[in-house]
Scaffold this motif. Structure first.
Motif, mmCIF file in Angstrom:
data_model
loop_
_atom_site.group_PDB
_atom_site.id
_atom_site.type_symbol
_atom_site.label_atom_id
_atom_site.label_comp_id
_atom_site.label_asym_id
_atom_site.label_seq_id
_atom_site.Cartn_x
_atom_site.Cartn_y
_atom_site.Cartn_z
ATOM 1 N N VAL A 123 0.823 -1.212 0.000
ATOM 2 C CA VAL A 123 0.000 0.000 0.000
ATOM 3 C C VAL A 123 0.862 1.269 0.000
ATOM 4 C CG1 VAL A 123 -1.913 -1.131 1.173
ATOM 5 C CG2 VAL A 123 -0.154 -0.011 2.534
ATOM 6 N N ARG A 124 2.167 1.103 0.141
ATOM 7 C CA ARG A 124 3.052 2.266 0.138
ATOM 8 C C ARG A 124 3.336 2.686 -1.296
ATOM 9 N NH1 ARG A 124 5.441 -0.839 4.468
ATOM 10 N NH2 ARG A 124 5.229 0.270 6.450
ATOM 11 N N HIS A 125 3.197 3.977 -1.568
ATOM 12 C CA HIS A 125 3.323 4.489 -2.938
ATOM 13 C C HIS A 125 3.906 5.897 -2.874
ATOM 14 C CE1 HIS A 125 1.127 5.766 -6.897
ATOM 15 N NE2 HIS A 125 2.429 5.584 -7.078
ATOM 16 N N TYR A 126 5.061 6.093 -3.496
ATOM 17 C CA TYR A 126 5.727 7.390 -3.466
ATOM 18 C C TYR A 126 6.054 7.838 -4.887
ATOM 19 C CZ TYR A 126 6.336 5.835 1.349
ATOM 20 O OH TYR A 126 6.115 5.365 2.610
ATOM 21 N N VAL A 127 6.029 9.151 -5.114
ATOM 22 C CA VAL A 127 6.263 9.684 -6.459
ATOM 23 C C VAL A 127 7.244 10.847 -6.412
ATOM 24 C CG1 VAL A 127 3.991 8.983 -7.305
ATOM 25 C CG2 VAL A 127 4.283 11.254 -6.294
ATOM 26 N N ASN A 128 7.747 11.194 -7.602
ATOM 27 C CA ASN A 128 8.572 12.386 -7.824
ATOM 28 C C ASN A 128 9.906 12.378 -7.087
ATOM 29 O OD1 ASN A 128 6.608 13.471 -9.525
ATOM 30 N ND2 ASN A 128 5.555 14.497 -7.837
ATOM 31 N N ALA A 129 10.507 11.202 -6.944
ATOM 32 C CA ALA A 129 11.857 11.133 -6.379
ATOM 33 C C ALA A 129 12.876 11.469 -7.465
ATOM 34 C CB ALA A 129 12.128 9.730 -5.834
ATOM 35 N N PRO A 130 13.878 12.276 -7.175
ATOM 36 C CA PRO A 130 14.907 12.595 -8.175
ATOM 37 C C PRO A 130 15.872 11.428 -8.372
ATOM 38 C CG PRO A 130 15.407 13.676 -6.092
ATOM 39 C CD PRO A 130 14.078 13.020 -5.915
ATOM 40 N N ILE A 131 15.905 10.879 -9.579
ATOM 41 C CA ILE A 131 16.760 9.732 -9.904
ATOM 42 C C ILE A 131 17.632 10.096 -11.101
ATOM 43 C CG2 ILE A 131 16.813 7.276 -10.504
ATOM 44 C CD1 ILE A 131 15.536 7.833 -7.785
ATOM 45 N N HIS A 132 18.886 9.664 -11.066
ATOM 46 C CA HIS A 132 19.815 9.974 -12.145
ATOM 47 C C HIS A 132 20.444 8.692 -12.694
ATOM 48 C CE1 HIS A 132 19.599 13.670 -9.727
ATOM 49 N NE2 HIS A 132 19.825 14.309 -10.868
ATOM 50 N N ILE A 133 20.524 8.615 -14.016
ATOM 51 C CA ILE A 133 21.235 7.536 -14.689
ATOM 52 C C ILE A 133 22.356 8.160 -15.504
ATOM 53 C CG2 ILE A 133 21.097 5.713 -16.433
ATOM 54 C CD1 ILE A 133 18.282 5.132 -15.538
ATOM 55 N N VAL A 134 23.589 7.652 -15.308
ATOM 56 C CA VAL A 134 24.780 8.212 -15.949
ATOM 57 C C VAL A 134 25.435 7.153 -16.823
ATOM 58 C CG1 VAL A 134 27.052 9.250 -15.542
ATOM 59 C CG2 VAL A 134 25.136 9.784 -14.008
ATOM 60 N N ILE A 146 18.341 2.290 -7.347
ATOM 61 C CA ILE A 146 17.563 1.306 -8.101
ATOM 62 C C ILE A 146 16.174 1.112 -7.491
ATOM 63 C CG2 ILE A 146 18.239 -0.785 -6.850
ATOM 64 C CD1 ILE A 146 18.649 -2.095 -9.647
ATOM 65 N N MET A 147 15.963 1.635 -6.266
ATOM 66 C CA MET A 147 14.652 1.536 -5.619
ATOM 67 C C MET A 147 13.717 2.672 -6.018
ATOM 68 S SD MET A 147 15.487 0.175 -1.767
ATOM 69 C CE MET A 147 16.585 1.516 -1.383
ATOM 70 N N GLY A 148 14.169 3.548 -6.880
ATOM 71 C CA GLY A 148 13.304 4.631 -7.342
ATOM 72 C C GLY A 148 12.907 5.624 -6.279
ATOM 73 N N GLY A 149 13.727 5.751 -5.231
ATOM 74 C CA GLY A 149 13.444 6.715 -4.169
ATOM 75 C C GLY A 149 12.593 6.175 -3.042
ATOM 76 N N PHE A 150 12.324 4.863 -3.038
ATOM 77 C CA PHE A 150 11.416 4.302 -2.034
ATOM 78 C C PHE A 150 11.881 4.586 -0.607
ATOM 79 C CE2 PHE A 150 9.912 0.797 0.698
ATOM 80 C CZ PHE A 150 8.550 0.999 0.573
ATOM 81 N N GLN A 151 13.187 4.442 -0.350
ATOM 82 C CA GLN A 151 13.690 4.680 1.001
ATOM 83 C C GLN A 151 13.991 6.155 1.255
ATOM 84 O OE1 GLN A 151 14.083 2.708 3.611
ATOM 85 N NE2 GLN A 151 13.702 0.677 2.735
ATOM 86 N N PHE A 152 14.887 6.751 0.468
ATOM 87 C CA PHE A 152 15.368 8.096 0.795
ATOM 88 C C PHE A 152 14.310 9.170 0.571
ATOM 89 C CE2 PHE A 152 16.288 8.390 -3.783
ATOM 90 C CZ PHE A 152 16.012 9.723 -4.058
ATOM 91 N N HIS A 153 13.386 8.946 -0.373
ATOM 92 C CA HIS A 153 12.392 9.960 -0.706
ATOM 93 C C HIS A 153 11.058 9.709 -0.009
ATOM 94 C CE1 HIS A 153 10.253 12.879 -3.244
ATOM 95 N NE2 HIS A 153 9.326 11.962 -3.424
ATOM 96 N N GLY A 154 10.749 8.427 0.229
ATOM 97 C CA GLY A 154 9.439 8.087 0.753
ATOM 98 C C GLY A 154 9.433 7.547 2.163
ATOM 99 N N LEU A 155 9.803 6.272 2.307
ATOM 100 C CA LEU A 155 9.662 5.578 3.583
ATOM 101 C C LEU A 155 10.485 6.203 4.700
ATOM 102 C CD1 LEU A 155 8.231 3.101 4.824
ATOM 103 C CD2 LEU A 155 10.278 1.760 4.264
ATOM 104 N N ASN A 156 11.707 6.597 4.396
ATOM 105 C CA ASN A 156 12.598 7.173 5.417
ATOM 106 C C ASN A 156 13.107 8.551 5.014
ATOM 107 O OD1 ASN A 156 13.612 3.864 5.503
ATOM 108 N ND2 ASN A 156 12.695 4.816 7.304
#
Length: 227
Positions: A123-134, A146-156
């Protein structure tokens, strides 16, 4: 004697009352805190080398329009793919300030670009995390999470830099536009979570990346990166 004492008490009461009234008159004041509203989206996207056009904002102090007092910090360099943060701030007459932020993604047409990350686990859903591919210029690419911001932007959110919640990884874009995991960097070992990549794909037409990430022992983390 009683009349004298009674008269003195009345006089003292009148002095105290007068003093209270004067003090109240001195400190009585109404403060209107500033309000600030951004027009448009707070997470915007533009193409590489396009011109950034500010959507605007409105600031009020009570009924007074103080939009002209808003200050903006940060700039958008449309010549470089990245996610740029603009901070808008304004203060009322007493110096109490308020601020808002807008992120602007400058998207490159290539696989290597800045992205907005969307992540889902149950049920956890987060959006608009800044991700960079180089582009590593050796057939592989570095992704900063690789988590798409799930930890640093959303959960924690807000726990970095005390904890490293970006799961850096090296990935490879195959000829059929599937994505494979080459290696995974270290991140927050105290969380005790095992990460991997079940599958991944890239749509060169839309520029969307879909990742099915192995998250822990049983959970599935679905990541979508858009630019």
């Amino acid at each position: 004697m009683k009349k004298v004492i009674y008269s003195i008490l009345i006089c003292l009461g009148m002095v105290v009352l007068s003093s209270c009234e004067d003090t109240s008159a001195d400190i009585s004041k109404v403060t209107y805190f500033a309000s600030l509203e951004l027009k448009g989206e707070t997470a915007m996207k533009i193409k590489l080398n396009d011109t950034y056009v500010e959507p605007g904002f409105v600031a009020l102090e009570g009924d007074e329009d103080i939009t002209s007092k808003v200050e903006i910090s940060g700039v958008v360099n449309s010549a470089k793919s990245d996610i740029y943060t603009l901070t808008y701030s304004v203060a009322n007459v007493d110096g109490f300030s308020v601020s808002e932020q807008r992120n602007v993604l400058v998207a490159a047409p290539a696989f290597a670009s800045a992205y907005y990350g969307e992540s889902k686990v149950g049920v956890r859903h987060y959006v608009n995390a800044p991700i960079h591919i180089v582009d590593n210029n050796d057939g592989t690419y570095s992704i900063d999470d690789i988590m798409g911001g799930f930890q640093f932007h959303g959960l924690n959110a807000g726990l970095e830099p005390a904890y490293d919640l970006h799961a850096e990884a090296i990935i490879k874009l195959e000829a059929d536009n599937s994505i494979s995991l080459v290696s995974l960097g270290s991140w927050a070992p105290e969380l005790g979570l095992t990460l991997g990549l079940n599958s991944g794909s890239y749509d060169p037409v839309t520029g969307v990346i879909e990742l099915d990430v192995k998250y822990g022992s049983t959970n599935q983390l679905l990541v979508t990166l858009t630019k």
